[in-house]
Design an enzyme around this catalytic site. Structure first.
Site, PDB file in Angstrom:
ATOM      1  N   GLU A   1       0.692  -1.237   0.102  1.00  0.00           N
ATOM      2  CA  GLU A   1       0.102   0.046  -0.124  1.00  0.00           C
ATOM      3  C   GLU A   1       0.877   1.080   0.020  1.00  0.00           C
ATOM      4  OE1 GLU A   1      -1.759  -0.381   3.899  1.00  0.00           O
ATOM      5  OE2 GLU A   1      -3.055  -2.233   3.241  1.00  0.00           O
TER       6      GLU A   1
ATOM      7  N   LYS B   1       2.353   4.560   1.425  1.00  0.00           N
ATOM      8  CA  LYS B   1       2.265   4.982   2.840  1.00  0.00           C
ATOM      9  C   LYS B   1       1.801   6.510   2.737  1.00  0.00           C
ATOM     10  CE  LYS B   1       5.260   5.467   6.805  1.00  0.00           C
ATOM     11  NZ  LYS B   1       4.921   6.648   7.279  1.00  0.00           N
TER      12      LYS B   1
ATOM     13  N   ASP C   1       0.766  10.229   3.656  1.00  0.00           N
ATOM     14  CA  ASP C   1       1.396  11.236   4.461  1.00  0.00           C
ATOM     15  C   ASP C   1       0.352  12.352   5.068  1.00  0.00           C
ATOM     16  OD1 ASP C   1       3.565  12.447   5.567  1.00  0.00           O
ATOM     17  OD2 ASP C   1       4.323  13.307   3.989  1.00  0.00           O
TER      18      ASP C   1
ATOM     19  N   TYR D   1      -6.553   1.873   6.488  1.00  0.00           N
ATOM     20  CA  TYR D   1      -5.658   0.652   6.291  1.00  0.00           C
ATOM     21  C   TYR D   1      -5.496  -0.505   7.278  1.00  0.00           C
ATOM     22  CZ  TYR D   1      -2.809   4.197   8.834  1.00  0.00           C
ATOM     23  OH  TYR D   1      -2.205   5.018   9.548  1.00  0.00           O
TER      24      TYR D   1
ATOM     25  N   LYS E   1      10.687   3.809   2.520  1.00  0.00           N
ATOM     26  CA  LYS E   1      10.473   5.335   2.022  1.00  0.00           C
ATOM     27  C   LYS E   1      10.911   5.538   0.894  1.00  0.00           C
ATOM     28  CE  LYS E   1       9.439   7.817   5.322  1.00  0.00           C
ATOM     29  NZ  LYS E   1       9.589   8.022   6.666  1.00  0.00           N
TER      30      LYS E   1
ATOM     31  N   CYS F   1      17.698  47.272 -12.059  1.00  0.00           N
ATOM     32  CA  CYS F   1      17.834  46.260 -12.535  1.00  0.00           C
ATOM     33  C   CYS F   1      19.343  45.414 -12.261  1.00  0.00           C
ATOM     34  CB  CYS F   1      17.486  46.218 -14.018  1.00  0.00           C
ATOM     35  SG  CYS F   1      17.873  44.563 -14.726  1.00  0.00           S
TER      36      CYS F   1
ATOM     37  N   CYS G   1      20.592  45.647 -16.253  1.00  0.00           N
ATOM     38  CA  CYS G   1      20.755  46.671 -17.256  1.00  0.00           C
ATOM     39  C   CYS G   1      20.845  48.091 -16.450  1.00  0.00           C
ATOM     40  CB  CYS G   1      19.783  46.814 -18.322  1.00  0.00           C
ATOM     41  SG  CYS G   1      18.165  47.002 -17.635  1.00  0.00           S
TER      42      CYS G   1
ATOM     43  N   CYS H   1      11.709  44.972 -14.293  1.00  0.00           N
ATOM     44  CA  CYS H   1      12.665  45.833 -15.044  1.00  0.00           C
ATOM     45  C   CYS H   1      12.011  46.598 -16.052  1.00  0.00           C
ATOM     46  CB  CYS H   1      13.733  44.945 -15.508  1.00  0.00           C
ATOM     47  SG  CYS H   1      14.717  45.906 -16.747  1.00  0.00           S
TER      48      CYS H   1
ATOM     49  N   CYS I   1      17.190  45.832 -21.863  1.00  0.00           N
ATOM     50  CA  CYS I   1      17.899  45.009 -21.041  1.00  0.00           C
ATOM     51  C   CYS I   1      18.360  43.655 -21.540  1.00  0.00           C
ATOM     52  CB  CYS I   1      16.880  44.767 -19.971  1.00  0.00           C
ATOM     53  SG  CYS I   1      17.450  43.670 -18.549  1.00  0.00           S
TER      54      CYS I   1
HETATM   55  S1  IVH Z   1      -0.025   0.486   8.972  1.00  0.00           S
HETATM   56  C1  IVH Z   1       1.079  -1.512  12.486  1.00  0.00           C
HETATM   57  N1  IVH Z   1      -0.529   1.416   6.635  1.00  0.00           N
HETATM   58  O1  IVH Z   1       2.856   5.212   9.028  1.00  0.00           O
HETATM   59  C2  IVH Z   1       0.990  -0.616  11.403  1.00  0.00           C
HETATM   60  N2  IVH Z   1       0.518   2.918   8.271  1.00  0.00           N
HETATM   61  O2  IVH Z   1       4.810   4.746  10.908  1.00  0.00           O
HETATM   62  C3  IVH Z   1       0.392   0.329  11.530  1.00  0.00           C
HETATM   63  N3  IVH Z   1       0.701   5.270   7.625  1.00  0.00           N
HETATM   64  O3  IVH Z   1       0.971   5.972  12.159  1.00  0.00           O
HETATM   65  C4  IVH Z   1       0.303   1.438  10.431  1.00  0.00           C
HETATM   66  N4  IVH Z   1       0.147   4.657   5.516  1.00  0.00           N
HETATM   67  O4  IVH Z   1      -0.121   7.266  10.229  1.00  0.00           O
HETATM   68  C5  IVH Z   1      -0.060   1.711   7.942  1.00  0.00           C
HETATM   69  N5  IVH Z   1      -0.764   2.087   4.636  1.00  0.00           N
HETATM   70  C6  IVH Z   1      -0.382   2.365   5.733  1.00  0.00           C
HETATM   71  C7  IVH Z   1      -0.131   3.821   6.153  1.00  0.00           C
HETATM   72  C8  IVH Z   1       0.579   3.892   7.537  1.00  0.00           C
HETATM   73  C9  IVH Z   1       0.534   5.846   6.167  1.00  0.00           C
HETATM   74  C10 IVH Z   1       1.320   5.881   8.648  1.00  0.00           C
HETATM   75  C11 IVH Z   1       0.576   5.646  10.021  1.00  0.00           C
HETATM   76  C12 IVH Z   1       1.212   5.281  11.043  1.00  0.00           C
HETATM   77  C13 IVH Z   1       2.657   5.453  10.481  1.00  0.00           C
HETATM   78  C14 IVH Z   1       3.666   4.460  10.781  1.00  0.00           C
END
Ligand code: IVH
Length: 676
Positions: free
Chosen positions: A119, A121, A123, A231, A320, A414, A417, A432, A438
């Site tokens: 999945e 991650k 933000d 998730y 990451k 400027c 020029c 300018c 220029c």
């Molecule tokens: S699972 C035990 N899935 O990442 C697993 N976390 O560093 C718990 N996060 O606090 C998290 N996308 O805020 C999971 N697809 C995803 C995620 C995710 C973002 C964040 C979440 C968590 C942090 C963990």
């Protein structure tokens, strides 16, 4: 071995700094440093504490991951702690993670086929939702993982979060977890509006999401464009869920909770890596921020076997992406002059690796932005480079500002020029006043003139133009048409062959179109589309030269400001001279029939909508016919619509017109209206 005084001091200062940033992050929702920097501070402290265990104290930030619960919101104790994830930053580290999983599960073949749920991650901010008998009864932030804050009142305002689960079969108590985030478009729009109103802007969408969730007044949260993907699950009582993570997520989706559409199930490390790469490519077009991907062993039985270490599961890991925000210092702030004279502040930076490349310049957009961010020489700043977007300075880390810095001000003259720099009322941009005198403006204007969508002279590159301008060999665009093969061939890195090609390209560019020519002139506010509209409206250049502002605003998409710019440009004798010279050098095009929007006509004041297939005439032709007779054509039927011109297979527009009692015409009916 005991720690030296220097090390003790370093540990203390790291702790102070981390506490300060924890406070800014969790309590003020106003971060000052990028994540990558925070992680480095934390890692350094962890390493030192590992090396010198005597130095570990109970109140060290390493002993608790996460937030101070805020004073104002009620705290909530998570019955099952909300965990965090370990990170990996490279393929090697990921392989190492997988090896540990395979070993612990006693796979003998390297677990090549082991299934992972993969999945993005997300933000944003982690949130727990508790449903009892299918009803949302509580929402909480993650907080420090054990205790979070009650944000039920705010979460209820997020439209994509169901207040009641759909369907049936859900456990009596079901806690789902996921990420609340602010989509990028919403974030940009929010900041734009906040900036216009002189209010505080958010540094990034994640901060915006976290800050919005922790409002005391849910009305404020309701105004923020938030969304949530779930998730994982936490507490489950009085019911059962499938025994694979991917199936649980499917089930949550079926109960009306939103899940990330990018999720998938992959096999082994190679599957993970392929997923990582695919999502990495999509990252910029996703519409929301992600900072990596997460792999979770899909089988819950295996998850149980693997268990946890400290605060993170052994069965999942975050992979990451390279950081898009980094810290560096400002070496200088310079002002660049563009094609239209716009004077843009640029920060020269200590080179820093960010978003996958080394960055040493970042834009500060305009003088207002520069002042708003108050960027000074010597400052430590966050630079951001996302995708192919030009790097920008996000903000200053004021706590690291050296003493005796001075605010940067707009130069009066400027830098190229020495002409005056002026800023019109209400304009964000300073300019300018040197015009084509220029060298910077001339260079940029010439680059634009030869560019592909303008005169399209291939082979006359930026470097060559810069040289010619510097040597005063090219002062005006028409000088390009005097370049000879011999003189070009003498240029560095320019052989006979390319000189010949360039001369040919210059020659060929003379046969152009009015719309390209207008665009190539580089009139402010006249982009490709406007140039095209002007050309088809007037059909020839003399008509444009003569047109007053009242006439110009009749051209589609030309408003008073654009009309003013066109007039200003064409009033200048030197611009007219350039046009004459170009024509003298053989630049030419085919005039066309003006599209002739009649000033007055039988349809003046009438608004038409066209729908369906008309017999023997295209919709564009019908539109031209209406416009020629003074009418306006729009796309949607409303009470203001005078007529609906409907052909065959007219659909919803016809229904709408009938509902609103708008008169419906066929083509004959339209023609009848035109008969005297
Ligand atoms: S699972 C035990 N899935 O990442 C697993 N976390 O560093 C718990 N996060 O606090 C998290 N996308 O805020 C999971 N697809 C995803 C995620 C995710 C973002 C964040 C979440 C968590 C942090 C963990």
């Amino acid at each position: 071995m005991g720690a030296s005084a220097t090390i003790r001091a370093r540990v203390e200062s790291l702790r102070d700094e981390i506490r300060y940033h924890n406070y800014r992050y969790h309590t003020l929702d106003d971060i000052e440093i990028p994540d990558a920097e925070y992680d480095r501070l934390m890692r350094e402290l962890q390493d030192l504490e590992k090396q010198y265990p005597d130095l570990v104290t109970v109140d060290s930030p390493t002993q608790r991951v996460g937030a101070e619960p805020s004073e104002a919101l009620k705290s909530v104790r998570h019955r099952l702690p909300m965990l965090s994830l370990d990170n990996v930053f490279s393929e090697d580290e990921l392989r190492e993670f997988h090896r540990r999983v395979a070993e612990k599960l006693e796979f003998e073949d390297g677990a090549l086929d082991l299934q992972y749920a993969a999945e993005p991650k997300l933000d944003g901010a982690a949130v727990s939702l508790l449903y009892e008998h299918g009803i949302l009864v509580r929402a909480a932030t993650r907080g420090d993982g054990t205790t979070g804050e009650d944000i039920t009142h705010n979460v209820r305002t997020i439209e994509s979060i169901p207040l009641r689960l759909l369907g049936n079969g859900y456990p009596e108590a079901l806690e789902v977890r996921g990420e609340v985030f602010m989509p990028r478009a919403g974030f940009e729009a929010y900041n734009k509006q906040a900036r216009a109103a002189g209010e505080k802007t958010f540094v990034n969408p994640r901060n915006a999401a976290a800050g919005s969730l922790r409002q005391l007044d849910p009305k404020l949260t309701a105004e923020r464009p938030l969304d949530m993907y779930v998730y994982s699950v936490g507490l489950v009582e009085g019911g059962n869920l499938p025994d694979r993570h991917s199936e649980i997520i499917e089930q949550l989706q079926a109960w009306g909770l939103k899940t990330c559409p990018e999720r998938g199930v992959v096999r082994g490390v190679d599957g993970c890596l392929a997923y990582y790469e695919a999502i990495g490519k999509k990252r910029d077009s996703l519409g929301y921020d992600i900072d990596g991907v997460v792999y979770k062993v899909d089988s819950l039985a295996m998850q149980r076997e693997l268990g946890f270490v400290a605060r993170a599961p052994r069965w999942a890991v975050a992979h990451k992406f390279p950081a898009q925000e980094e810290l560096t210092t400002v070496v200088d702030v310079e002002f660049q002059v563009g094609r239209t004279g716009a004077v843009t502040p640029v920060a020269r930076l200590e080179p820093v690796f960010v978003g996958g490349v080394t960055v040493s310049n970042a834009t500060l957009h305009n003088i207002d932005e520069l002042h708003r961010k108050d960027v000074r020489v010597g400052d430590t700043v966050i630079v951001r480079r996302a995708g192919d977007v030009i790097p920008e300075v996000v903000s200053v880390v004021t706590s690291r500002r050296p003493r005796k810095t001075k605010p940067v001000s707009l130069p009066k003259r400027c830098p190229v020029c020495d002409s005056h720099v002026v800023r019109e009322d209400g304009e964000a941009v300073a300019r300018c006043t040197g015009g084509l005198f220029c060298k910077a403006q001339r260079t940029e204007a010439l680059k634009h003139f030869v560019s592909r969508r303008a005169m399209d002279i291939e082979g006359l590159g930026a470097r060559l133009i810069e040289q010619f301008v510097e040597e005063n060999r090219i002062k005006s665009p028409s000088d390009i048409f005097e370049l000879s093969k011999e003189e070009l061939a003498e240029r560095e890195r320019m052989g006979e062959k390319s000189a010949e090609n360039l001369v040919r390209a210059i020659e060929a560019s003379k046969a152009t179109s009015l719309s390209r020519f207008l665009y190539a002139l580089g009139i402010r506010e006249v982009g490709e589309a406007t140039a095209h509209n002007l050309a088809s409206y007037f059909g020839n250049l003399p008509a444009i030269l003569e047109a007053g502002a009242e006439e110009l605003v009749k051209v589609p998409d030309v408003g008073p400001i654009v009309a003013k710019r066109i007039r200003e440009f064409l009033r200048e004798e030197h611009n007219l001279e350039v046009i004459r010279q170009l024509q003298d050098h053989g630049v030419h095009w085919q005039d066309t029939d003006p599209s002739m929007v009649a000033e007055e006509g039988p349809f003046t004041g009438k608004t038409f909508v066209i729908t369906g297939t008309l017999p023997g005439i295209t919709r564009d032709e019908a539109k031209a016919l209406i416009q020629k007779n003074g009418g306006k054509v729009t796309g949607t039927v409303s009470r203001k619509t005078s007529y609906l011109l409907a052909g065959e297979k007219a659909g919803s527009k016809l229904t709408k017109a009938q509902q609103l009692e708008v008169e419906v015409l066929d083509l004959d009916g339209l023609r009848a209206l035109l008969k005297p």
